[in-house]
Design a protein around this motif. Sequence first.
Motif, mmCIF file in Angstrom:
data_model
loop_
_atom_site.group_PDB
_atom_site.id
_atom_site.type_symbol
_atom_site.label_atom_id
_atom_site.label_comp_id
_atom_site.label_asym_id
_atom_site.label_seq_id
_atom_site.Cartn_x
_atom_site.Cartn_y
_atom_site.Cartn_z
ATOM 1 N N VAL A 1 0.877 -1.177 0.000
ATOM 2 C CA VAL A 1 0.000 0.000 0.000
ATOM 3 C C VAL A 1 0.910 1.222 0.000
ATOM 4 O O VAL A 1 1.877 1.292 0.766
ATOM 5 C CB VAL A 1 -0.959 -0.003 1.215
ATOM 6 N N ALA B 1 -4.208 3.176 8.480
ATOM 7 C CA ALA B 1 -3.185 3.140 9.534
ATOM 8 C C ALA B 1 -3.409 1.930 10.454
ATOM 9 O O ALA B 1 -2.459 1.246 10.846
ATOM 10 C CB ALA B 1 -3.210 4.437 10.341
ATOM 11 N N ALA C 1 -1.032 -5.705 10.016
ATOM 12 C CA ALA C 1 -0.327 -6.587 9.084
ATOM 13 C C ALA C 1 1.089 -6.881 9.582
ATOM 14 O O ALA C 1 1.642 -6.138 10.390
ATOM 15 C CB ALA C 1 -0.260 -5.937 7.711
ATOM 16 N N ARG C 2 1.672 -7.964 9.091
ATOM 17 C CA ARG C 2 3.055 -8.296 9.471
ATOM 18 C C ARG C 2 4.024 -7.245 8.937
ATOM 19 O O ARG C 2 4.959 -6.851 9.619
ATOM 20 C CB ARG C 2 3.410 -9.675 8.920
ATOM 21 N N GLY C 3 3.782 -6.796 7.707
ATOM 22 C CA GLY C 3 4.673 -5.797 7.121
ATOM 23 C C GLY C 3 3.997 -5.139 5.940
ATOM 24 O O GLY C 3 2.982 -5.628 5.436
ATOM 25 N N THR C 4 4.558 -4.008 5.501
ATOM 26 C CA THR C 4 4.037 -3.338 4.315
ATOM 27 C C THR C 4 5.185 -3.027 3.359
ATOM 28 O O THR C 4 6.334 -2.861 3.774
ATOM 29 C CB THR C 4 3.310 -2.025 4.652
ATOM 30 N N VAL D 1 -2.182 -1.135 8.627
ATOM 31 C CA VAL D 1 -0.715 -1.214 8.619
ATOM 32 C C VAL D 1 -0.204 -1.752 9.958
ATOM 33 O O VAL D 1 0.732 -2.559 10.005
ATOM 34 C CB VAL D 1 -0.105 0.167 8.301
ATOM 35 N N ARG D 2 -0.837 -1.330 11.049
ATOM 36 C CA ARG D 2 -0.390 -1.804 12.364
ATOM 37 C C ARG D 2 -0.696 -3.284 12.558
ATOM 38 O O ARG D 2 0.022 -3.974 13.265
ATOM 39 C CB ARG D 2 -1.040 -0.973 13.479
#
Lengths: 266, 266
Positions: free
Chosen positions: A159, A176, A182-185, A179-180
């Motif tokens: 993203v 936001a 998920a494991r990573g972005t 994003v917090r």
Amino acid sequence: MMENVTVMREQAMQWIKEASAYIHDSFQSALTIDTKSNASDLVTNIDQEVEKLFINRIRVAYPEHAIVGEEGFGDEIERTDGYVWVIDPIDGTMNFIHQQRNFAISLALYIDGKGVFGIVYDVAANDMYYAISGEGAYMNGTKIARVEEGYLEQAVVSVNATWLTENRRLDHEKIAQLVRRARGTRSYGCAALEMMYVVTGKLDAYMTPRLAPWDFAAGAIMANEVGVIATTLKGEPLSILHKSGLLIARRGVHEDMLTNYIVCKE
Amino acid sequence: MMENVTVMREQAMQWIKEASAYIHDSFQSALTIDTKSNASDLVTNIDQEVEKLFINRIRVAYPEHAIVGEEGFGDEIERTDGYVWVIDPIDGTMNFIHQQRNFAISLALYIDGKGVFGIVYDVAANDMYYAISGEGAYMNGTKIARVEEGYLEQAVVSVNATWLTENRRLDHEKIAQLVRRARGTRSYGCAALEMMYVVTGKLDAYMTPRLAPWDFAAGAIMANEVGVIATTLKGEPLSILHKSGLLIARRGVHEDMLTNYIVCKE
């Protein structure tokens, strides 16, 4: 009919190889860079010349087919009847200009609105992805495995940072939260390639609020062949007639993001 | 002395090739994945075994040298005196696990706290970057051009989406302003490679609030050879004794980001 499609897919790959050689040559000379809708919406003379190359080849081989292309040298269509080629000569133009990598050629054939085959070619990496509807998806000649269901906590989500700033399309506070959780972005700046990363399991999801049919037409066919879900940001089917957002993700992650994190303002 | 350094740099590249072959073999077998400081801080058996490989080779060749490595099999140092090797066996472990690409081996030699040579190897792409202090930086044997001054409006900046969400390290509202002003943003999830992209002009800046010496030790030497500026997020020199943030950017962009957008909370 199916024999025809295989022949057409092989022809299209030849044209892509021809376009790729032309693009590689262009690395040696100066680009002409213009902007389109805004200062970050870039186009070069190479984008335009590669689109013309494809259109010329298709017009000679299939004069009765419609062609939809990013740079506007093709047709304007209002219905999906018949044969429609959907072309992005260079997806990821900013990467093409700044990096000379991480951009792709995307090409798809639709008949009566249904995807028949899609090809995405990562020009710099020389990675060729393609799918024929009902016959599976391939990367560099190897069949791509079906993508299993997954969970957001273990997901790497692509993203762009833009969508975490206040904007008129998405509730950025919800992104936001996404994003917090998920494991990573990640963010690569090339929709066609980011779709291929989801299709091959390198990413678990990719979302973006503004794409055009040439960005997702090939990727959507690929996704369908491996059990990856590709819809608009409202969960609707994608259409080659309309610009829209895109959410492409493995099962489980797609539903979770759509239900809990993607809130469209328009 | 300089002859010695060239020999050591060539030796180190041999060890990197050996480690790379080992990593490629690992793609065929199952990984053992653990977490370290948090659920997103991953480590595999391969990270650990590759670090041991480097430490074994260095101990045999240079038993009197100190070694600092991510996985903790080396030494704990409190001073930078003498010869210190700084190693990250796999930078970008999440990419290694999810993508089998976009990760790197990073290796550097410092003498009395000064960078002597740095090597970053993109294992999947087979891109070898190295620099010897004072002798220039190279990518795949070709000298990398000096990076010119630039402007944020034309810059592609790498920053992870995490830093646009509320966090204890940075004022995320200022990062949102940065994202809106830059031409574009990306995120690749591998600090050593993101430093190489800035050094080779594919990115104009990369910033992150939490790195360790093994992440930036080689990249900082590369940066210095091409006129790219690499500092902490407060503009201070990087040290191989301390964890810190990193801002690496071409001149102009570095100053602009540091002055106007990076506000540390700690």
